[in-house]
Design an enzyme around this catalytic site. Sequence first.
Site, PDB file in Angstrom:
ATOM      1  N   LYS A 130     -48.135 -40.252 118.302  1.00  0.00           N
ATOM      2  CA  LYS A 130     -48.760 -39.148 118.006  1.00  0.00           C
ATOM      3  C   LYS A 130     -49.784 -39.577 116.791  1.00  0.00           C
ATOM      4  CE  LYS A 130     -47.695 -33.991 117.527  1.00  0.00           C
ATOM      5  NZ  LYS A 130     -46.864 -33.376 116.895  1.00  0.00           N
TER       6      LYS A 130
HETATM    7  O1  G3P Z   1     -46.220 -29.502 117.496  1.00  0.00           O
HETATM    8  C1  G3P Z   1     -46.860 -29.004 116.344  1.00  0.00           C
HETATM    9  C2  G3P Z   1     -46.321 -27.761 115.737  1.00  0.00           C
HETATM   10  O2  G3P Z   1     -45.307 -28.030 114.995  1.00  0.00           O
HETATM   11  C3  G3P Z   1     -47.045 -26.907 114.603  1.00  0.00           C
HETATM   12  O3  G3P Z   1     -46.483 -25.672 114.598  1.00  0.00           O
HETATM   13  O4  G3P Z   1     -45.864 -23.483 113.665  1.00  0.00           O
HETATM   14  O5  G3P Z   1     -46.325 -25.449 112.394  1.00  0.00           O
HETATM   15  O6  G3P Z   1     -48.047 -24.004 113.590  1.00  0.00           O
HETATM   16  P1  G3P Z   1     -46.833 -24.640 113.491  1.00  0.00           P
END
Ligand code: G3P
Length: 223
Positions: free
Chosen positions: A87
């Site tokens: 990633k």
């Molecule tokens: O995969 C990316 C994700 O983990 C981001 O999620 O909820 O932190 O915006 P969030």
Amino acid sequence: MKFFIDTASLAQIKEAQELGVLDGVTTNPSLMAKEGISGANAVLKHYVDICSIVDGDVSAEVIATDYDGIVREGEHLAALHPNIVVKVPMIRDGVKALKYFSNKGIRTNCTLIFSAGQALLAAKAGATYVSPFIGRLDDVSTDGVQLIEQIRVIYDNYAYPTEILAASIRHPMHIIQCAEVGADVATCPLSAITALFDHPLTTIGLEKFLSDHQKAAQKGVKA
Ligand code: G3P
């Protein structure tokens, strides 16, 4: 559409795997920190542990932000297990590194995608996946699902093989909307996946089936 789980929690990954609908895992440095995983060796071991639970792609994020560092770290991560996907953040050196990894046959996930232009660059550089963060766009009053739709059109126009991995999913409706507009993958918290199971009419219907069966069985005993 493939379902990935977006967590570094081994317990949640096992639970999702047991549901029988899990296709892979995504992690990021924040999710690793949330599980208390720190130090290079602990992080690498954790990725191997995740790969031993799930037979599917596991995204492991680089910390470096310069080209040489991203390449070094990404090669190290990719060597851990055949299911590891490196990633890489959507920055200039990251896009250069995507091209390098693509030429080497190392699979990648370009993360922190917030615009169609970024998704186009990642596809041109040969990313295996792009991760548009739809929840974070919604948080700033921008339609995250619309971005998925836009990227779908662009990738289909030019037959880019890069898969659209909808990330930053917050709730089950995000999953349904992503499926409607043709995301290839949704990476979700466990709660959003399990919420898909539930419908009050299913619960009521099952209770009725079971009570009717019970009544019929009791009649049968009496007869
Ligand atoms: O995969 C990316 C994700 O983990 C981001 O999620 O909820 O932190 O915006 P969030």
